[in-house]
Design an enzyme around this catalytic site. Structure first.
Site, PDB file in Angstrom:
ATOM      1  N   HIS A   4       1.678  10.952  -2.131  1.00 45.16           N
ATOM      2  CA  HIS A   4       0.421  10.793  -1.413  1.00 45.16           C
ATOM      3  C   HIS A   4      -0.291  12.134  -1.464  1.00 45.16           C
ATOM      4  O   HIS A   4       0.134  13.091  -0.807  1.00 45.16           O
ATOM      5  CB  HIS A   4       0.687  10.354   0.026  1.00 45.16           C
ATOM      6  CG  HIS A   4      -0.531   9.810   0.704  1.00 45.16           C
ATOM      7  ND1 HIS A   4      -0.626   9.664   2.064  1.00 45.16           N
ATOM      8  CD2 HIS A   4      -1.715   9.364   0.202  1.00 45.16           C
ATOM      9  CE1 HIS A   4      -1.806   9.162   2.378  1.00 45.16           C
ATOM     10  NE2 HIS A   4      -2.482   8.973   1.265  1.00 45.16           N
ATOM     11  N   HIS A  46       0.859  -1.191   0.000  1.00 49.98           N
ATOM     12  CA  HIS A  46       0.000   0.000   0.000  1.00 49.98           C
ATOM     13  C   HIS A  46       0.892   1.237   0.000  1.00 49.98           C
ATOM     14  O   HIS A  46       1.864   1.311   0.759  1.00 49.98           O
ATOM     15  CB  HIS A  46      -0.897   0.001   1.239  1.00 49.98           C
ATOM     16  CG  HIS A  46      -1.688   1.265   1.413  1.00 49.98           C
ATOM     17  ND1 HIS A  46      -1.341   2.248   2.329  1.00 49.98           N
ATOM     18  CD2 HIS A  46      -2.809   1.716   0.789  1.00 49.98           C
ATOM     19  CE1 HIS A  46      -2.208   3.233   2.265  1.00 49.98           C
ATOM     20  NE2 HIS A  46      -3.116   2.947   1.348  1.00 49.98           N
TER      21      HIS A  46
END
Length: 591
Positions: free
Chosen positions: A170, A124
Site C-alpha cells: 500500500h 480491496h
C-alpha cells in the site's frame, strides 16, 4: 461399557432429551399432525417435506434418505424401527442436514451472459493482513480470499528500493512489501480452489515502462494459457463467466508515463476519525440510509482516496512510451477519461470498460445520477472501493452499490463486521461460485426507456414471515464463563433485512435470562418490495447490564435462495467462520 464411555453417552443423550423436551409447542404440534402414536413414518415425513417444508419435488426416497442419515441415533433409543419419534424428528430439523439454503442447488444461475450482468465477489487491497497503514503485506490473505470464493484480487504494484523489481504494498504507508511474483504464483495455485469461474486481477500500477514490461513477462510466464488476453483494443462486449472458466483476466488503466510517487502525506481526519472509531462497535456499525451517510461524510476530502482512473484512454501521449506487452495483457480496461461524472458514465456502444468510484463518490453520485449509473452498469463494469480514511480496514454498506448495478463492490476482507457479513451473505448465493446474476430489472430498460430507481415508491412483492423458535450450542462452543462468570447467559436475537431503503429494517426478540438454550418463539414479518436484492440478517447477542452486550453469533442469507419451512440456521463468528454447534431453529414462509 467403561465409566468414561458411559459418561460421554449419558451427556450426549441428556443433551438431546433436554433440547427436545424444550421444543416449542409449534414443533410438537407439527409432529403430532404428521405422526401416529408418536411415530412419523416415511410417508408422513414425505408429507411434512411437501406441505411444511415446501419442498415441491420431495419423494419417498428423500424421506428415506433422511431416516437413513439418522441411523446412528438408534443406540440412543430415539429412533423407532417404523420411523421417527419426537426426539429423532427434532434431531433432524435441528441438524446439519436441514440447512436454510439448499446445498444441492450448486451453480444454477445462467452463466452465459456478459460479465457486466453479474455481481462479482471483489477484494480491496487483497494483500494486506490488517490495517491500511502499518500491517504486513502477504500472499496469505490472497489465498484465504480465493478459498472463500473471492473472484477479484487487487494488487498495488510499486518499484522496489533498487528500482529493478516489483513489490506489492500500500503505497506511501508503513506497510511491509511482498514480492509480486509470490502473489502471482499463489493466485495461480489457489485461483480455482473454491470456484472454477474466472479470477480478475486488478492492478494499481505505479511503474516505469521497463518494469511494466517485467510485469508482463511475469504474468505471461506464471499463467500461460490460463490468461485471457483479447489484445490491445477494448472489448465491444464482455465475455461470459462460462466461457472464461479456469481463466485469469487482468484489469487496469492503460499504461501512462510513470511519475515519481509524491512524498508521503498522512492527512489528519479530524472529527471524522474520532466519529468512526467511537461508532465502530466490535461487530461493526449498523447500516444507515445513504442520504444520512452523505451528510455524515460531507466534510471528507475525496482527494485522500488514492485510486485514480483519471487517464484519458484517447490521448495518444499518455500511451506513447507504454510497454506494448503490458498493454496487451489488459482484458478489462479501466479509466474515467476527461470531464466529470456525467462524462464518466457515458455509455459507448463500441466498447466496454471499467470505472472505479470511491464509496463517497458513489453515495453522492446516486442522488443526481442514479439512473445513469444503472444504465452504465448494464454494459460496463463499475467498481466501488472504500474511502481513504478507513485506516482500520473497515467497510461500507454494499447495498447502495448493488442496488445501482455495481458489479465489483471492493471490500477489505479482513475488515470484519456487519458490512462484510452482508457481503458473505450475498455470495452464499449461486453455489458460492463468486458470481451472482443481477436481477433482470437492473439489466434492461423498461417499456418507456426507464431504468430501475431504488428510491422510487415500489409495491410490496412478497412478505417474508420469520419465526425465531430457539437456539442452542453456546454451552459447547464457549467457555462457561465467557458471557457471565456467575450465571448462564441472557440471549436475545436480532433479525432483519438489508436491501433497498424501503425494505431495510432490524427487529429484536425479548431477552431470555439465565438460559443456555433460549426459546424465544417469536414471529416477525418483513414486507419486501425488492426481494431479489434482500439479505436476511441474523444476529444473537448476550445482554449485559453494565457493559456493552456480548456478541454471540451471526449469519446473513440471500432471501432469493431461502428455503421455506423449519430450518436449522448455523451461526458464524465475527470472521464469518461457522461455529461447531451454535445454531438457531427458525421457520421461513413467504406469504
Amino acid at each position: 461399557m467403561s465409566k468414561q464411555t458411559y459418561k460421554v453417552c449419558f451427556c450426549f443423550r441428556r443433551r438431546f432429551r433436554l433440547a427436545s423436551a424444550e421444543a416449542p409447542a409449534d414443533i410438537k404440534a407439527i409432529f403430532e399432525r404428521y405422526s401416529d402414536n408418536g411415530v412419523m413414518g416415511v410417508d408422513q415425513l414425505q408429507s411434512f417435506l411437501l406441505e411444511v417444508q415446501k419442498e415441491e419435488n420431495a419423494t419417498v426416497d428423500d424421506a428415506l434418505a433422511i431416516m437413513n442419515s439418522l441411523h446412528e441415533l438408534k443406540h440412543l433409543n430415539i429412533f423407532h424401527r417404523r420411523g421417527l419419534n419426537l426426539e429423532a424428528f427434532f434431531k433432524y430439523i435441528f441438524g446439519d442436514i436441514n440447512p436454510p439454503l439448499n446445498p444441492k442447488l450448486g451453480v444454477h444461475h445462467d452463466m452465459n451472459a456478459p460479465l457486466s450482468h453479474y455481481f462479482i465477489y471483489t477484494g480491496h487491497n487483497s494483500y494486506l493482513t490488517g490495517n491500511q497503514l502499518s500491517s504486513d503485506c502477504s500472499d496469505a490473505p490472497i489465498i484465504n480470499a480465493l478459498h472463500r470464493g473471492v473472484r477479484v484480487i487487487e494488487l498495488d504494484i510499486w518499484p522496489n528500493s533498487t528500482k529493478d523489481d516489483i513489490h506489492v504494498l500500500h503505497g506511501r504507508t508503513l506497510t511491509t512489501p511482498v514480492e509480486l511474483i509470490k502473489c502471482l504464483r499463489s493466485i495461480k495455485e489457489n485461483a480455482f480452489s473454491a470456484s472454477e469461474y474466472p479470477v480478475v486481477i486488478t492492478l494499481e500500477d505505479h511503474l516505469t515502462p521497463d518494469l511494466q514490461a517485467k510485469v508482463a513477462e511475469m504474468i505471461n510466464e506464471t499463467f500461460g494459457d490460463m490468461l485471457f488476453s483479447p489484445g490491445v483494443e477494448c472489448l465491444r462486449e464482455f465475455p461470459s463467466p462460462e466461457s472464461l472458466k479456469k481463466r485469469v483476466m487482468i484489469s487496469t488503466k492503460p499504461p501512462k508515463e510513470y511519475l515519481q510517487a509524491k512524498e508521503a502525506k498522512v492527512k489528519e481526519s479530524g472529527s471524522n476519525k474520532g466519529k468512526d472509531s467511537s461508532e465502530e462497535e466490535a461487530w461493526g456499525t449498523e447500516f444507515t440510509d445513504f442520504k444520512d451517510k452523505i451528510d455524515d461524510d460531507k466534510d471528507d476530502n475525496l482527494d485522500e482516496d488514492d485510486e485514480d482512473d483519471g487517464v484519458d484512454e484517447e490521448d495518444p501521449k499518455s500511451q506513447e512510451i507504454a510497454a506494448p506487452a503490458y498493454k496487451r495483457l489488459i482484458a478489462i480496461h479501466a479509466g474515467k477519461g476527461k470531464g466529470g461524472m456525467q462524462d464518466w458514465l457515458r455509455v459507448d456502444p463500441e466498447k466496454v470498460r471499467r470505472l472505479s468510484l470511491s464509496e463517497q463518490e458513489l453515495e453522492k453520485a446516486v442522488i443526481t445520477y442514479g439512473r445513469d449509473i444503472v444504465r452504465f452498469t448494464q454494459r460496463n463494469i463499475l467498481r466501488v472501493y472504500p474511502k481513504g480514511i478507513r485506516f482500520d480496514s473497515s467497510n461500507y454498506n454494499p447495498l447502495i452499490a448493488w442496488m445501482h448495478g455495481a458489479q465489483m463492490v471492493a471490500f477489505n476482507m479482513q475488515g470484519y463486521g456487519r458490512s462484510l457479513w452482508s457481503m458473505h451473505g450475498m455470495f452464499r448465493a449461486n453455489g458460492g461460485c463468486g458470481y451472482v446474476k443481477k436481477p433482470d430489472f437492473l439489466l434492461r430498460d423498461g417499456p418507456r426507456n426507464e431504468v430501475f430507481d431504488p428510491q422510487a415508491k415500489l409495491h410490496v412483492k412478497t412478505t417474508l414471515k420469520v419465526t425465531v423458535y430457539m437456539g442452542e450450542g453456546w454451552y459447547y462452543d464457549f467457555r462457561h464463563t465467557h458471557f457471565d462468570a456467575y450465571s448462564p447467559p441472557d440471549f436475545y436475537a436480532r433479525v432483519g433485512i438489508a436491501g433497498v431503503p424501503s425494505d431495510t429494517v432490524m427487529k429484536k426478540t425479548k431477552t431470555l435470562e439465565d438460559n443456555w438454550i433460549p426459546t424465544w418463539d417469536e414471529v416477525f414479518e418483513y414486507p419486501l418490495t425488492v426481494p431479489e436484492l434482500a439479505l436476511l440478517r441474523i444476529e444473537v447477542h448476550e445482554y449485559d447490564m453494565s457493559e456493552k452486550d456480548d456478541f454471540a453469533g451471526q449469519t446473513c442469507l440471500p432471501v432469493s435462495e431461502l428455503r421455506q419451512g423449519i430450518r436449522a440456521v448455523p451461526l458464524h463468528n465475527r470472521k464469518g467462520e461457522k461455529y461447531k454447534s451454535v445454531k438457531l431453529l427458525m421457520r421461513f414462509e413467504f406469504v
